[in-house]
Enzyme design. Structure first.
Site, PDB file in Angstrom:
ATOM      1  N   GLU A   1      -2.872   5.527  -5.030  1.00 50.37           N
ATOM      2  CA  GLU A   1      -2.574   4.779  -3.716  1.00 50.37           C
ATOM      3  C   GLU A   1      -1.219   5.727  -3.146  1.00 50.37           C
ATOM      4  OE1 GLU A   1      -1.228   0.696  -4.547  1.00 50.37           O
ATOM      5  OE2 GLU A   1      -3.433   0.285  -5.053  1.00 50.37           O
TER       6      GLU A   1
ATOM      7  N   ARG B   1       3.675   4.352   3.157  1.00 50.99           N
ATOM      8  CA  ARG B   1       3.194   3.103   4.043  1.00 50.99           C
ATOM      9  C   ARG B   1       4.028   3.253   5.213  1.00 50.99           C
ATOM     10  NH1 ARG B   1       2.102  -1.863   0.219  1.00 50.99           N
ATOM     11  NH2 ARG B   1       0.323  -0.675  -0.796  1.00 50.99           N
TER      12      ARG B   1
ATOM     13  N   HIS C   1       1.886  -3.408   5.906  1.00 54.22           N
ATOM     14  CA  HIS C   1       0.700  -2.932   5.134  1.00 54.22           C
ATOM     15  C   HIS C   1      -0.074  -2.160   6.668  1.00 54.22           C
ATOM     16  CE1 HIS C   1      -2.505  -1.911   2.917  1.00 54.22           C
ATOM     17  NE2 HIS C   1      -2.171  -2.069   1.771  1.00 54.22           N
TER      18      HIS C   1
ATOM     19  N   ARG D   1       9.001   0.252  -0.332  1.00 48.70           N
ATOM     20  CA  ARG D   1       8.380   0.070  -1.838  1.00 48.70           C
ATOM     21  C   ARG D   1       7.235   0.947  -1.973  1.00 48.70           C
ATOM     22  NH1 ARG D   1       4.004  -3.665  -3.684  1.00 48.70           N
ATOM     23  NH2 ARG D   1       3.716  -3.592  -1.594  1.00 48.70           N
TER      24      ARG D   1
ATOM     25  N   HIS E   1       3.727  -7.433   5.041  1.00 48.82           N
ATOM     26  CA  HIS E   1       3.219  -7.281   3.681  1.00 48.82           C
ATOM     27  C   HIS E   1       4.052  -7.752   2.640  1.00 48.82           C
ATOM     28  CE1 HIS E   1      -0.133  -6.339   0.625  1.00 48.82           C
ATOM     29  NE2 HIS E   1       0.906  -5.373   0.224  1.00 48.82           N
TER      30      HIS E   1
HETATM   31  C1  SIN Z   1      -2.992  -2.781  -1.503  1.00 45.99           C
HETATM   32  O1  SIN Z   1      -3.746  -3.109  -2.672  1.00 45.99           O
HETATM   33  O2  SIN Z   1      -2.869  -1.972  -0.754  1.00 45.99           O
HETATM   34  C2  SIN Z   1      -1.757  -3.508  -1.950  1.00 45.99           C
HETATM   35  C3  SIN Z   1      -1.073  -2.926  -2.954  1.00 45.99           C
HETATM   36  C4  SIN Z   1       0.491  -3.288  -2.716  1.00 45.99           C
HETATM   37  O3  SIN Z   1       0.873  -3.546  -1.923  1.00 45.99           O
HETATM   38  O4  SIN Z   1       1.249  -2.764  -3.896  1.00 45.99           O
END
Ligand code: SIN
Length: 533
Positions: free
Chosen positions: A118, A287, A241, A383, A348
């Site tokens: 991610e 993010r 998000h 975060r 988010h």
């Molecule tokens: C996501 O699946 O994008 C959310 C994961 C997160 O917010 O830690």
């Protein structure tokens, strides 16, 4: 009066893990305002970040977390949580959690954990259960809870306020003694007394008009703790998000960052990739950067959304890796194996919260906070994806170890039952629904991804008016869960705005056009708010 040894408010990963760990030391009540599986955790798609591979190291995970946190993380907290993660993950697996595995190449059928990627992570380190990780965690934890005779789950019970020694007029140390709780089925307010209360109520996405969070995310724990006099820190850092599904009928449906981790690319409506101009990591940048880039592209072009394209990956892979996202989008007429997904940013995650140490202890004796409701210093100003479930697991374990030593209130406090006074049934519910909509729109329009002093001041004025009206309503009418949620989102909105006005810089998720750069004087400073007694 209901007497317990441990009172747990919330039934997500933090609350359930804590409850399981203290269950052999006394009677545990878990209070949850809907049914037991309805929590923020249940909707987590991405997974849990933890170092479990030979390619990875604690040092790298720590560095990625600090980089994302933009100078505001507490390094000792980051190190402890990252290092204690693998042991907590092993416990979760032993409890029955099934993470997705993959076959090890050239190993004759042996398997290992499949690790996702991610934004902001330099290695693959996200443990997941396809794209329904949260649901699988809830299943495993709730199954374990059901086996414990000392745990009682109270569904459809809404915690109204904490009961503390100070509120009852006792002088001396400030103790939490339990909570007043609305039984939504009977309409009665019940008194739960316990020497240990854990806030595990999750986040506050519903403070904003558009959010990836479920309806329950109304910041109840932060609002209750603030009203009780606990310190609340860093509330200006709200994570948006970048990729929430944009469709008139889809409410709050997240398109996991893991989709970008597997190669999906952000494009304009004309099909032009745009992240190259914003960050070397392009669509997988942290993010805050991706959300601001999308916001800026949408403002520049006037478009209602941007596109997320994963159609270059094989359809079989997409369907197997993201079955829930595939099925849900198909339900809205979007075949993600063949066409790009329309997405917009949405609120988010709150990086701030009730101020705690690593053991979940707040400033009030007997009151603990763990998970999305808490601010330990792990996330800093932004975060790192999938660090929150890790934090909840590690801190729930530590809080449980700390709390089992606290078996009574100390001095004998006398707890009165709830008294409704002259409150009568609400006459006009339109007041609640109107104020609910207004707060969420004000927050979206004036306290969103890009802020200015003027917008924040406007929001502050509007929210103060709404707060006054809600207070009046609260005292005059019998409480309902809608009114309680409204009161809580109003409190949290106020905390976000006041914190944002206090920080004269841009850092991580807090971006203010009047101070577009970080200010080194604020590099290690938290914004801390306490309600004056
Ligand atoms: C996501 O699946 O994008 C959310 C994961 C997160 O917010 O830690």
């Amino acid at each position: 009066m209901k007497d317990y040894d441990f009172l747990v408010l919330g039934s997500g990963i933090a609350g359930l893990s804590f409850a399981l760990k203290v269950a052999s030391h006394g009677r545990v009540a878990i209070i949850t305002k809907k049914d037991r599986a309805e929590s923020n955790t249940n909707y987590a798609q991405g997974g849990i970040a933890a170092v479990t591979s030979k390619e990875d190291s604690f040092g790298l995970h720590v560095r990625d977390t600090l980089d994302a946190g933009a100078g505001l993380c507490k390094e000792t907290v980051v190190r402890a949580i990252v290092q204690e993660g693998p042991a907590r993950i092993a416990e979760l697996i032993k409890l029955g959690m099934q993470f997705t595995e993959r076959e090890i190449p050239r190993s004759r059928g042996a398997h290992e954990l499949d690790l996702g990627k991610e934004g902001g992570h330099s290695k693959r380190r996200i443990l997941h259960a396809k794209d329904i990780t949260g649901r699988e965690i809830e299943r495993a934890l709730l199954a374990a809870v059901a086996m414990h005779p000392t745990i009682t789950v109270f569904e459809n019970h809404f915690a109204i306020d904490l009961i503390t020694s100070q509120k009852l007029g006792y002088v001396g140390d400030h103790h939490c003694l339990g909570a007043y709780v609305l039984n939504k089925e009977t309409g009665q307010v019940e008194t739960f007394a316990a020497p240990v209360t854990l806030l595990a109520t999750g986040g506050c996405g519903k403070v904003y008009l558009y959010t990836t969070n479920p309806d329950i995310a109304t910041g109840d724990g932060v609002a209750m703790a603030y009203r009780a006099g606990a310190a609340v820190a860093n509330m200006e850092f709200v994570q948006f998000h970048p990729t929430c599904l944009y469709h008139p009928k889809a409410k709050s449906f997240l398109i996991s960052e893991a989709v970008r981790g597997e190669g999906a690319v952000l494009k304009t409506l004309e099909g032009v990739e745009f992240m190259d101009g914003y960050h070397p990591l392009k669509s997988l940048a942290p993010r805050d950067i991706v959300a601001r880039a999308i916001d800026s592209e949408m403002k520049r072009s006037g478009a209602d959304c941007v596109l997320l394209d994963i159609t270059h990956r094989p359809a079989k892979f997409i369907i197997e890796r993201f079955p829930n996202i595939y099925r849900t989008c198909l339900g809205y007429g979007i075949d993600i194996t063949k066409e790009p997904i329309p997405v917009v940013p949405a609120a988010h995650y709150q990086c701030g919260g009730v101020s705690t140490n690593l053991d979940g202890e707040t400033e009030i004796a007997g009151l603990y906070a763990v998970g999305g409701v808490a601010c330990t210093g792990l996330h800093g100003a932004n975060r790192l994806a999938s660090n929150s479930l890790l934090e909840a697991l590690v801190c729930a374990h530590r809080a449980a170890e700390r709390a089992v030593g606290v078996q009574n209130h100390g001095p004998g406090f006398k707890i009165p039952l709830w008294h409704s006074g002259n409150a009568h049934n609400p006459d006009e519910m339109v007041v609640v629904s109107h104020n609910w909509d207004e707060i969420r729109r004000v927050m979206w329009d004036y306290v969103g991804i890009v802020r200015t002093n003027k917008r924040l001041q406007r929001a502050q004025k509007r929210i103060a008016n709404l707060q006054a009206e809600i207070q009046e309503y609260y005292w005059d009418f019998i409480v309902t869960s809608d009114l309680l949620e409204l009161r809580n989102i109003a409190t949290v909105a106020e905390l976000i705005v006041v914190s944002a006005l206090q920080r004269p810089e841009s850092r991580g998720l807090h971006y203010n056009l009047d101070y577009p750069q970080p200010n080194s004087d604020w590099a290690q400073r938290d914004t801390v708010l306490r309600r004056l007694a």
